[in-house]
Motif scaffolding. Structure first.
Motif, PDB file in Angstrom:
ATOM      1  N   GLY A   1      20.116  62.510 -27.215  1.00 41.88           N
ATOM      2  CA  GLY A   1      20.699  61.347 -26.573  1.00 41.88           C
ATOM      3  C   GLY A   1      22.139  61.552 -26.161  1.00 41.88           C
ATOM      4  N   ILE A   2      22.898  62.282 -26.988  1.00 48.68           N
ATOM      5  CA  ILE A   2      24.348  62.397 -26.772  1.00 48.68           C
ATOM      6  C   ILE A   2      24.722  63.575 -25.884  1.00 48.68           C
ATOM      7  CG2 ILE A   2      26.523  62.943 -27.950  1.00 48.68           C
ATOM      8  CD1 ILE A   2      25.678  61.142 -30.203  1.00 48.68           C
ATOM      9  N   LEU A   3      24.136  64.746 -26.119  1.00 50.80           N
ATOM     10  CA  LEU A   3      24.568  65.953 -25.399  1.00 50.80           C
ATOM     11  C   LEU A   3      24.424  65.827 -23.878  1.00 50.80           C
ATOM     12  CD1 LEU A   3      23.309  68.831 -27.743  1.00 50.80           C
ATOM     13  CD2 LEU A   3      25.604  67.858 -27.547  1.00 50.80           C
ATOM     14  N   PRO A   4      23.311  65.303 -23.363  1.00 52.48           N
ATOM     15  CA  PRO A   4      23.229  65.158 -21.903  1.00 52.48           C
ATOM     16  C   PRO A   4      24.292  64.197 -21.352  1.00 52.48           C
ATOM     17  CG  PRO A   4      21.045  65.043 -22.877  1.00 52.48           C
ATOM     18  CD  PRO A   4      22.024  64.983 -24.000  1.00 52.48           C
ATOM     19  N   GLN A   5      24.607  63.134 -22.109  1.00 46.67           N
ATOM     20  CA  GLN A   5      25.629  62.198 -21.645  1.00 46.67           C
ATOM     21  C   GLN A   5      26.999  62.865 -21.564  1.00 46.67           C
ATOM     22  OE1 GLN A   5      25.603  58.096 -23.208  1.00 46.67           O
ATOM     23  NE2 GLN A   5      23.731  58.633 -24.319  1.00 46.67           N
ATOM     24  N   ILE A   6      27.315  63.679 -22.558  1.00 41.79           N
ATOM     25  CA  ILE A   6      28.601  64.381 -22.561  1.00 41.79           C
ATOM     26  C   ILE A   6      28.657  65.393 -21.423  1.00 41.79           C
ATOM     27  CG2 ILE A   6      30.009  66.038 -23.855  1.00 41.79           C
ATOM     28  CD1 ILE A   6      29.183  64.564 -26.384  1.00 41.79           C
ATOM     29  N   ALA A   7      27.567  66.145 -21.234  1.00 43.59           N
ATOM     30  CA  ALA A   7      27.527  67.135 -20.150  1.00 43.59           C
ATOM     31  C   ALA A   7      27.685  66.454 -18.794  1.00 43.59           C
ATOM     32  CB  ALA A   7      26.215  67.920 -20.206  1.00 43.59           C
ATOM     33  N   ASN A   8      27.016  65.326 -18.611  1.00 46.99           N
ATOM     34  CA  ASN A   8      27.127  64.600 -17.345  1.00 46.99           C
ATOM     35  C   ASN A   8      28.536  64.064 -17.131  1.00 46.99           C
ATOM     36  OD1 ASN A   8      24.454  65.025 -16.629  1.00 46.99           O
ATOM     37  ND2 ASN A   8      23.732  63.134 -17.590  1.00 46.99           N
ATOM     38  N   ALA A   9      29.154  63.570 -18.209  1.00 41.45           N
ATOM     39  CA  ALA A   9      30.516  63.055 -18.098  1.00 41.45           C
ATOM     40  C   ALA A   9      31.490  64.173 -17.723  1.00 41.45           C
ATOM     41  CB  ALA A   9      30.938  62.402 -19.420  1.00 41.45           C
ATOM     42  N   GLU A  10      31.312  65.352 -18.321  1.00 41.13           N
ATOM     43  CA  GLU A  10      32.194  66.479 -18.004  1.00 41.13           C
ATOM     44  C   GLU A  10      32.024  66.905 -16.550  1.00 41.13           C
ATOM     45  OE1 GLU A  10      31.049  69.271 -21.009  1.00 41.13           O
ATOM     46  OE2 GLU A  10      32.680  68.669 -22.350  1.00 41.13           O
ATOM     47  N   ARG A  11      30.797  66.891 -16.043  1.00 45.15           N
ATOM     48  CA  ARG A  11      30.580  67.235 -14.640  1.00 45.15           C
ATOM     49  C   ARG A  11      31.182  66.177 -13.718  1.00 45.15           C
ATOM     50  NH1 ARG A  11      25.294  68.498 -16.886  1.00 45.15           N
ATOM     51  NH2 ARG A  11      25.238  70.741 -17.265  1.00 45.15           N
ATOM     52  N   ASP A  12      31.085  64.922 -14.130  1.00 42.26           N
ATOM     53  CA  ASP A  12      31.693  63.857 -13.326  1.00 42.26           C
ATOM     54  C   ASP A  12      33.204  64.030 -13.247  1.00 42.26           C
ATOM     55  OD1 ASP A  12      29.297  62.662 -12.725  1.00 42.26           O
ATOM     56  OD2 ASP A  12      29.407  61.195 -14.357  1.00 42.26           O
ATOM     57  N   LEU A  13      33.825  64.401 -14.365  1.00 39.64           N
ATOM     58  CA  LEU A  13      35.269  64.626 -14.358  1.00 39.64           C
ATOM     59  C   LEU A  13      35.634  65.796 -13.450  1.00 39.64           C
ATOM     60  CD1 LEU A  13      36.063  64.117 -18.157  1.00 39.64           C
ATOM     61  CD2 LEU A  13      36.649  62.582 -16.277  1.00 39.64           C
ATOM     62  N   ALA A  14      34.805  66.843 -13.475  1.00 37.44           N
ATOM     63  CA  ALA A  14      35.054  67.984 -12.598  1.00 37.44           C
ATOM     64  C   ALA A  14      34.926  67.575 -11.134  1.00 37.44           C
ATOM     65  CB  ALA A  14      34.069  69.113 -12.918  1.00 37.44           C
ATOM     66  N   ARG A  15      33.945  66.722 -10.828  1.00 33.23           N
ATOM     67  CA  ARG A  15      33.781  66.237  -9.458  1.00 33.23           C
ATOM     68  C   ARG A  15      34.992  65.428  -9.006  1.00 33.23           C
ATOM     69  NH1 ARG A  15      28.490  65.227 -11.801  1.00 33.23           N
ATOM     70  NH2 ARG A  15      26.977  66.686 -10.918  1.00 33.23           N
ATOM     71  N   MET A  16      35.502  64.605  -9.913  1.00 28.35           N
ATOM     72  CA  MET A  16      36.670  63.796  -9.580  1.00 28.35           C
ATOM     73  C   MET A  16      37.896  64.666  -9.312  1.00 28.35           C
ATOM     74  SD  MET A  16      36.282  60.758 -12.416  1.00 28.35           S
ATOM     75  CE  MET A  16      34.778  59.791 -12.550  1.00 28.35           C
ATOM     76  N   ALA A  17      37.994  65.761 -10.060  1.00 27.89           N
ATOM     77  CA  ALA A  17      39.167  66.625  -9.923  1.00 27.89           C
ATOM     78  C   ALA A  17      39.061  67.554  -8.720  1.00 27.89           C
ATOM     79  CB  ALA A  17      39.358  67.448 -11.200  1.00 27.89           C
ATOM     80  N   GLN A  18      37.854  68.023  -8.407  1.00 27.09           N
ATOM     81  CA  GLN A  18      37.695  69.059  -7.386  1.00 27.09           C
ATOM     82  C   GLN A  18      36.879  68.626  -6.182  1.00 27.09           C
ATOM     83  OE1 GLN A  18      36.146  72.605  -9.208  1.00 27.09           O
ATOM     84  NE2 GLN A  18      37.846  72.828 -10.617  1.00 27.09           N
ATOM     85  N   GLY A  19      36.378  67.406  -6.187  1.00 17.88           N
ATOM     86  CA  GLY A  19      35.527  66.975  -5.087  1.00 17.88           C
ATOM     87  C   GLY A  19      34.065  67.167  -5.430  1.00 17.88           C
ATOM     88  N   GLU A  20      33.239  66.322  -4.844  1.00 20.10           N
ATOM     89  CA  GLU A  20      31.831  66.312  -5.229  1.00 20.10           C
ATOM     90  C   GLU A  20      30.995  67.366  -4.506  1.00 20.10           C
ATOM     91  OE1 GLU A  20      30.167  62.460  -4.878  1.00 20.10           O
ATOM     92  OE2 GLU A  20      31.533  61.540  -6.302  1.00 20.10           O
ATOM     93  N   ALA A  21      31.235  67.542  -3.227  1.00 21.52           N
ATOM     94  CA  ALA A  21      30.365  68.401  -2.439  1.00 21.52           C
ATOM     95  C   ALA A  21      30.746  69.870  -2.602  1.00 21.52           C
ATOM     96  CB  ALA A  21      30.424  68.006  -0.968  1.00 21.52           C
ATOM     97  N   GLY A  22      29.801  70.723  -2.363  1.00 23.93           N
ATOM     98  CA  GLY A  22      30.069  72.158  -2.427  1.00 23.93           C
ATOM     99  C   GLY A  22      28.880  72.929  -1.903  1.00 23.93           C
ATOM    100  N   GLN A  23      29.029  74.229  -1.858  1.00 26.08           N
ATOM    101  CA  GLN A  23      27.972  75.097  -1.348  1.00 26.08           C
ATOM    102  C   GLN A  23      27.969  76.397  -2.124  1.00 26.08           C
ATOM    103  OE1 GLN A  23      26.630  76.137   3.083  1.00 26.08           O
ATOM    104  NE2 GLN A  23      28.565  77.123   2.565  1.00 26.08           N
ATOM    105  N   LEU A  24      26.783  76.856  -2.480  1.00 31.68           N
ATOM    106  CA  LEU A  24      26.623  78.150  -3.127  1.00 31.68           C
ATOM    107  C   LEU A  24      25.568  78.941  -2.370  1.00 31.68           C
ATOM    108  CD1 LEU A  24      26.686  77.607  -7.014  1.00 31.68           C
ATOM    109  CD2 LEU A  24      28.298  78.913  -5.629  1.00 31.68           C
ATOM    110  N   ARG A  25      26.023  79.893  -1.568  1.00 36.50           N
ATOM    111  CA  ARG A  25      25.115  80.802  -0.878  1.00 36.50           C
ATOM    112  C   ARG A  25      25.043  82.080  -1.707  1.00 36.50           C
ATOM    113  NH1 ARG A  25      28.562  81.008   4.366  1.00 36.50           N
ATOM    114  NH2 ARG A  25      30.069  80.967   2.661  1.00 36.50           N
TER     115      ARG A  25
END
Length: 307
Positions: free
Chosen positions: A74-98
């Motif tokens: 229950g907790i680990l996915p919420q924390i992982a999602n929150a950390e990714r959200d913070l990264a999106r806020m800091a660096q922008g949401e969109a990106g590309q990996l070719r």
């Protein structure tokens, strides 16, 4: 009631369930097995109950262990999602990996890892640069790829190398091959048979680069094919010897279609890295992509080691 539970405890139990034993869980978490055992013992002593049965294979958790796993799920996915959200806020949401790939068998583990990554970063566009690439790092410089999967570190290149894993490469023989009784093959054994490979330069073949060339040995003949299944059909019909990573050969060996032999007494080891330019290395989604490859591959591929 005072709780000593920390995030690392939940991560430990989750890794233990996914990996199946203490050693593999410790590798997955990049800690020592003794540190992991000590951590679990402290939890068990504090709560006065064991969390899993030590001699069960695979690991079987007790009701107490299952309750903590329920909390972790229950907790680990919420924390992982929150950390990714913070990264999106800091660096922008969109990106590309070719992604550019230099090995034919990489798709066996790359595609499942990409599926996991898409769930974590749905806004990052994933794409594989079409076809086998003889110079994937060159595509980084030309901005035609964002990450390259390579087998060697070239210190002359101005790129960052992110370690993925090491793996054993084995020789594949027909079951009635004259060398079938050998415990392992040596360089000279390839001098009397056809070497069947993918159509790639010799310096991209580990068996040539690490075994044959240092011994001054050439295979009696060479034959190439783009398809793994065609390669194994040729092997099974006594047309030559092939070399593949253990994970690529496993299904054919398990079905008794061909047999595998270690290459040299010590074994032939290959390594894989993800290469990227410095500007891409700083992206959170690139870091998470590398982490996803390592974790997904370690849990799904036989006999690999993280590096």
């Amino acid at each position: 009631m005072h709780s000593i539970l920390e995030l690392r405890h939940l991560k430990t139990l989750h890794a233990l369930r996914e990996a199946g034993n203490l050693l593999r869980a410790a590798t997955l978490l990049n800690v020592t097995q003794s540190a992991l055992s000590h951590q679990i013992k402290l939890l068990e002593d504090h709560h006065g109950t064991v969390l899993f049965e030590r001699k069960s294979t695979p690991i079987r958790f007790t009701p107490a262990g299952e309750r903590l796993l329920q909390l972790a799920d229950g907790i680990l996915p919420q924390i992982a999602n929150a950390e990714r959200d913070l990264a999106r806020m800091a660096q922008g949401e969109a990106g590309q990996l070719r992604i550019a790939v230099e090995c034919h068998t990489c798709f066996d583990w790359l595609m499942p890892a990409m599926d996991v990554f898409r769930q974590r970063w749905p806004e990052v566009e994933l794409d594989i640069v079409s076809g086998f690439q003889a110079d994937p790092v060159g595509l980084l410089y030309g901005h035609r790829a964002d990450v390259a999967i390579v087998s060697e570190i070239d210190h002359a290149e101005t790129v960052d190398y992110h370690p993925l894993f090491r793996f054993e490469i084995v020789a594949l023989l027909a079951k009635d091959h004259p060398l079938a009784a050998r415990d392992y093959l040596e360089a000279q054994d390839f001098a009397t048979d056809t070497l069947i490979t993918y159509p790639v330069p010799d310096d991209m073949l580990d068996v040539v680069r690490q075994v044959l060339k240092p011994a001054g040995v050439d295979a009696a003949a060479r034959r190439t094919t783009e398809l793994t299944v065609a390669m194994l059909q040729l092997v099974a019909s006594r047309r030559g010897i092939a070399t593949l990573p253990v994970w690529a050969a496993q299904n054919y060996v398990n079905r008794d279609y061909v047999m595998q032999k270690r290459i040299t007494r010590e074994g032939l080891t290959g390594k894989l890295y993800a290469a990227s330019l410095g500007e891409m290395s700083g992206k959170s989604y690139l870091t998470d992509f590398v982490r996803t490859i390592r974790e997904s591959s370690y849990l799904s591929l036989p006999s690999i080691e993280l590096i």
